[in-house]
Design a protein around this motif. Structure first.
Motif, PDB file in Angstrom:
ATOM      1  N   TYR A  91       4.588  -6.506  -2.456  1.00  0.00           N
ATOM      2  CA  TYR A  91       5.399  -5.357  -2.067  1.00  0.00           C
ATOM      3  C   TYR A  91       4.807  -4.057  -2.584  1.00  0.00           C
ATOM      4  CZ  TYR A  91       8.670  -8.915  -0.701  1.00  0.00           C
ATOM      5  OH  TYR A  91       9.238 -10.003  -0.111  1.00  0.00           O
ATOM      6  N   PRO A  92       3.580  -3.750  -2.217  1.00  0.00           N
ATOM      7  CA  PRO A  92       2.912  -2.574  -2.783  1.00  0.00           C
ATOM      8  C   PRO A  92       3.599  -1.271  -2.382  1.00  0.00           C
ATOM      9  CG  PRO A  92       1.656  -3.404  -0.939  1.00  0.00           C
ATOM     10  CD  PRO A  92       2.754  -4.394  -1.201  1.00  0.00           C
ATOM     11  N   GLU A  93       4.436  -1.319  -1.332  1.00  0.00           N
ATOM     12  CA  GLU A  93       5.085  -0.067  -0.900  1.00  0.00           C
ATOM     13  C   GLU A  93       6.026   0.477  -1.966  1.00  0.00           C
ATOM     14  OE1 GLU A  93       5.155  -2.936   0.515  1.00  0.00           O
ATOM     15  OE2 GLU A  93       7.108  -3.540   1.270  1.00  0.00           O
ATOM     16  N   HIS A  94       6.384  -0.346  -2.951  1.00  0.00           N
ATOM     17  CA  HIS A  94       7.275   0.138  -4.016  1.00  0.00           C
ATOM     18  C   HIS A  94       6.581   1.077  -4.979  1.00  0.00           C
ATOM     19  CE1 HIS A  94      10.142  -3.506  -3.455  1.00  0.00           C
ATOM     20  NE2 HIS A  94      10.084  -2.701  -2.424  1.00  0.00           N
ATOM     21  N   GLN A  95       5.256   1.230  -4.836  1.00  0.00           N
ATOM     22  CA  GLN A  95       4.559   2.091  -5.782  1.00  0.00           C
ATOM     23  C   GLN A  95       4.303   3.476  -5.198  1.00  0.00           C
ATOM     24  OE1 GLN A  95       1.231  -0.475  -5.780  1.00  0.00           O
ATOM     25  NE2 GLN A  95      -0.089   0.950  -4.720  1.00  0.00           N
ATOM     26  N   LEU A  96       4.691   3.709  -3.928  1.00  0.00           N
ATOM     27  CA  LEU A  96       4.438   5.011  -3.298  1.00  0.00           C
ATOM     28  C   LEU A  96       5.281   6.083  -3.980  1.00  0.00           C
ATOM     29  CD1 LEU A  96       4.584   3.813   0.395  1.00  0.00           C
ATOM     30  CD2 LEU A  96       2.544   4.283  -0.943  1.00  0.00           C
ATOM     31  N   PHE A  97       4.705   7.258  -4.169  1.00  0.00           N
ATOM     32  CA  PHE A  97       5.490   8.281  -4.864  1.00  0.00           C
ATOM     33  C   PHE A  97       5.193   9.702  -4.404  1.00  0.00           C
ATOM     34  CE2 PHE A  97       2.294  10.259  -7.587  1.00  0.00           C
ATOM     35  CZ  PHE A  97       1.257   9.364  -7.464  1.00  0.00           C
ATOM     36  N   GLY A 146       8.837  -0.198   7.092  1.00  0.00           N
ATOM     37  CA  GLY A 146       8.289  -1.140   6.111  1.00  0.00           C
ATOM     38  C   GLY A 146       6.810  -1.415   6.319  1.00  0.00           C
ATOM     39  N   GLY A 147       6.437  -1.690   7.571  1.00  0.00           N
ATOM     40  CA  GLY A 147       5.039  -2.012   7.870  1.00  0.00           C
ATOM     41  C   GLY A 147       4.119  -0.819   7.621  1.00  0.00           C
ATOM     42  N   GLN A 148       4.592   0.364   7.984  1.00  0.00           N
ATOM     43  CA  GLN A 148       3.769   1.564   7.764  1.00  0.00           C
ATOM     44  C   GLN A 148       3.593   1.834   6.276  1.00  0.00           C
ATOM     45  OE1 GLN A 148       6.332   4.059   9.972  1.00  0.00           O
ATOM     46  NE2 GLN A 148       5.316   3.668  11.934  1.00  0.00           N
ATOM     47  N   LYS A 149       4.672   1.619   5.524  1.00  0.00           N
ATOM     48  CA  LYS A 149       4.572   1.796   4.067  1.00  0.00           C
ATOM     49  C   LYS A 149       3.535   0.844   3.499  1.00  0.00           C
ATOM     50  CE  LYS A 149       9.299   3.040   2.894  1.00  0.00           C
ATOM     51  NZ  LYS A 149      10.528   2.514   2.336  1.00  0.00           N
ATOM     52  N   ARG A 150       3.591  -0.407   3.946  1.00  0.00           N
ATOM     53  CA  ARG A 150       2.681  -1.420   3.455  1.00  0.00           C
ATOM     54  C   ARG A 150       1.238  -1.002   3.722  1.00  0.00           C
ATOM     55  NH1 ARG A 150       3.838  -7.017   2.843  1.00  0.00           N
ATOM     56  NH2 ARG A 150       5.884  -6.253   2.329  1.00  0.00           N
ATOM     57  N   ARG A 151       0.982  -0.512   4.951  1.00  0.00           N
ATOM     58  CA  ARG A 151      -0.360  -0.072   5.308  1.00  0.00           C
ATOM     59  C   ARG A 151      -0.813   1.079   4.414  1.00  0.00           C
ATOM     60  NH1 ARG A 151      -1.511  -1.586  10.920  1.00  0.00           N
ATOM     61  NH2 ARG A 151       0.171  -2.984  11.447  1.00  0.00           N
ATOM     62  N   THR A 152       0.101   2.026   4.201  1.00  0.00           N
ATOM     63  CA  THR A 152      -0.245   3.171   3.359  1.00  0.00           C
ATOM     64  C   THR A 152      -0.622   2.693   1.959  1.00  0.00           C
ATOM     65  OG1 THR A 152       1.455   4.379   4.558  1.00  0.00           O
ATOM     66  CG2 THR A 152       0.564   5.433   2.591  1.00  0.00           C
ATOM     67  N   ALA A 153       0.173   1.771   1.424  1.00  0.00           N
ATOM     68  CA  ALA A 153      -0.074   1.300   0.062  1.00  0.00           C
ATOM     69  C   ALA A 153      -1.401   0.564  -0.035  1.00  0.00           C
ATOM     70  CB  ALA A 153       1.068   0.406  -0.394  1.00  0.00           C
ATOM     71  N   ILE A 154      -1.705  -0.241   0.984  1.00  0.00           N
ATOM     72  CA  ILE A 154      -2.984  -0.955   0.965  1.00  0.00           C
ATOM     73  C   ILE A 154      -4.132   0.052   1.072  1.00  0.00           C
ATOM     74  CG2 ILE A 154      -4.428  -2.620   2.203  1.00  0.00           C
ATOM     75  CD1 ILE A 154      -1.884  -4.151   2.872  1.00  0.00           C
TER      76      ILE A 154
END
Lengths: 287, 274
Positions: A91-97, A146-154
């Motif tokens: 769940y890397p999207e939890h680190q976006l800030f 959710g999917g876009q967040k995941r992509r951003t985090a990766i």
């Protein structure tokens, strides 16, 4: 260029009532450029294992060599290691800030000490690689799906241009299309840039499709470490530890049981289809 | 790291003390803390020490674990001891240098104060070591129930407390996770001056707040979905009921208090500190 683990042990909360042995005498070698899959039941030590690879956790005992250098040696440059071994958490999207997606992806390169122009360039490249549409670059990461967040985090990790990319269940909670997109993208990256990829997953199908080698973890120890098709031969043992081989493995074994002489070591649906066709054609031409 | 703070933590074990009703533990802890200030003689301290040692023994919480919980109060302890030591002027002067004077009374007060503070912490942390946060709030809710009469929303307060307690480990874990994720992206939480360090907390705090709000939202939704609407007429799945051992514990506690006060105040073998 390789990662080598020697008799690695890790114990959580050592010396308290909550003491728990998470890794048990793990010996592994991951050569450069390989696509390695790690699979295991929940709590088998996968996540603990990968956090050792960039020095976030320090083993209770044992050694870890990166390019032949012991990372537990006094004065080893952990920052450099973390620049080269990129780790994408679950769940890397939890680190976006940051205020927008692009700036967030710049965070890694900025910490590497690159100039703002370079950061931007790398961020744009990474975002293109993960396939985030350009219109979202300026959106707040909290407004993305959710999917876009995941992509951003990766992308945030890719922008650091790691030599080894470790992904902890990058597709958890995504729909089938999002899952295939991300995995295809990672496979493409792997081929294009000879980056080492270590993929932790729950899905045998995914691993079978992409990985050169499969490591099965059970209760903190390495249970199997071999080519996927060889590991899947042990499908009964896998079931005993709460895992399963891909469904095609079962089909092929069933077919053999019913008298059809197909190979059982195929791992993907496409391969299985070819094999069945081949056998059928063979059968027809013979009779 | 953060996990090493043991004060207020629960220590799972199977013991008499763990099985006691939380109300008993709350009341007895309170009584013990009060009792620490009810005697003035060395015999009183002896009894209080023996009693505490016995309870620790029965609770099966390792002594080293308890001692670790004292670490955070070392500073406070030092300050108290030093103030008492140098500012109490009572009895014979033992030591004098420049503006510092140590008297016999000061020394005794300092030692006794330190002992009292340590017992205070050990006594109360023993309660949290042996009582899960849920039991604790249940106990508090039951004990404060009479306040409902004067329109104090006891149930709501207890619910908020248990939610807050429940979320501490979750948020700690979340902090740990986000911190690691940002370190993996090259973040540096340790070096730099105070402003740089405060700035470096942003990548940690923003996701943490976002996740805290998200969790609060989810929880509120889940409670709503199960028709939660406060304390009125609400029954419990596991209502607190006193058992024989709970009454026995009360009796032991009262006997101790009476004994310690009587002995501590009346026995001629005493050292006055006030």
């Amino acid at each position: 260029m390789s990662i080598k683990l020697e008799h690695l042990n890790y114990i959580y909360s050592q010396g308290t009532a909550y003491e728990k042995k998470a890794l048990n005498d793990v010996c592994l070698e991951i050569p450069h450029g390989e696509f390695v899959g790690i699979i295991g039941h929940t709590g088998s030590g996968k996540s603990t294992l990968i956090q050792h690879l960039n020095g976030l956790l320090r083993a209770s005992s044992g050694e870890l060599y990166y390019n032949g250098e012991n990372i537990y040696r006094e004065g080893y440059d952990m920052r450099k290691l973390r620049n080269e071994v990129g780790l994408v958490f679950q769940y890397p999207e939890h680190q976006l800030f940051e205020i927008d997606a692009l700036t967030d992806v710049c965070f890694g390169p900025k910490n590497q000490g690159l100039s703002p122009e370079e950061c931007r360039e790398r961020a744009l490249e990474a975002l293109r690689l993960v396939g985030l549409k350009e219109k979202y670059y300026q959106s707040s990461p909290f407004e993305l799906s959710g999917g876009q967040k995941r992509r951003t985090a990766i992308a945030g990790v890719l922008a650091m241009r790691p030599k080894v990319l470790v992904l902890d269940e990058p597709t958890a909670g995504l729909d089938p299309k999002g899952r295939d997109d991300i995995l295809d993208q990672i496979a493409y990256l792997h081929e294009k840039s000879d980056m080492t990829v270590i993929l932790v997953s729950h899905s045998m199908e995914d691993i079978a499709r992409y990985a050169d080698r499969l490591i099965v973890m059970n209760k903190g120890a390495v249970m199997y470490n071999d080519e996927p098709k060889k590991v899947f031969e042990h499908y009964r043992e896998l079931e005993e530890v709460g895992l399963a081989a891909p469904q095609v493995t079962y089909i092929m074994h069933d077919l053999v049981k019913r008298g059809m002489s197909v190979r059982t070591d195929v791992t993907t649906v496409a391969e299985a289809a070819d094999e069945i066709m081949r056998t059928l054609v063979h059968h027809c031409t013979n009779s | 790291m953060i996990r090493d703070i043991t004060i207020g933590q629960y220590y799972p074990a199977k013991s008499m003390i763990h099985r006691l009703d939380p109300r008993v533990k709350l009341v007895c802890t309170l009584l013990y803390l009060v009792s620490l200030f009810m005697f003035r003689s060395i015999s009183g301290y002896l009894i209080a020490t023996l009693f505490l040692a016995a309870v620790i023994r029965i609770s099966r919480v390792p002594f080293s674990f308890i001692v670790r919980g004292l670490k955070p109060i070392v500073m406070l302890l030092m300050i108290t001891v030093l103030f008492n030591l140098f500012l109490t002027r009572n009895g014979e002067v033992l030591f004098h240098a420049w503006i510092f004077t140590v008297t016999e009374g000061g020394l005794v007060t300092a030692v006794y104060m330190a002992v009292r503070l340590i017992y205070l912490i050990i006594g109360s942390s023993l309660m949290t070591f042996t009582t899960t946060p849920n039991e604790l709030t249940d106990g508090i809710e039951a004990l404060l129930h009479p306040l409902n009469k004067i329109h104090v929303p006891v149930h709501e307060v207890a619910m908020m407390m248990s939610i807050a307690l429940r979320f501490i480990p979750i948020l700690l874990e979340e902090t740990d996770k986000i911190m690691k994720a940002q370190i993996a992206r090259g973040a540096d939480f340790e070096s730099g001056n105070i402003i740089q360090r405060a700035k470096s907390m942003i990548p940690l705090l923003v996701p943490l707040f976002v996740s805290a709000f998200r969790r609060a939202n989810d929880l509120a939704m889940a409670m709503e979905a199960r028709c939660y609407r406060g304390g009125e007429g609400r029954t419990k799945m596991k209502p607190l009921r006193y058992k024989c051992r709970d009454y026995a514990a009360y009796i032991v506690m009262i006997a101790y208090v009476v004994f310690v006060v009587a002995v501590g105040r009346m026995l001629p073998l005493h050292v006055w500190i006030f």
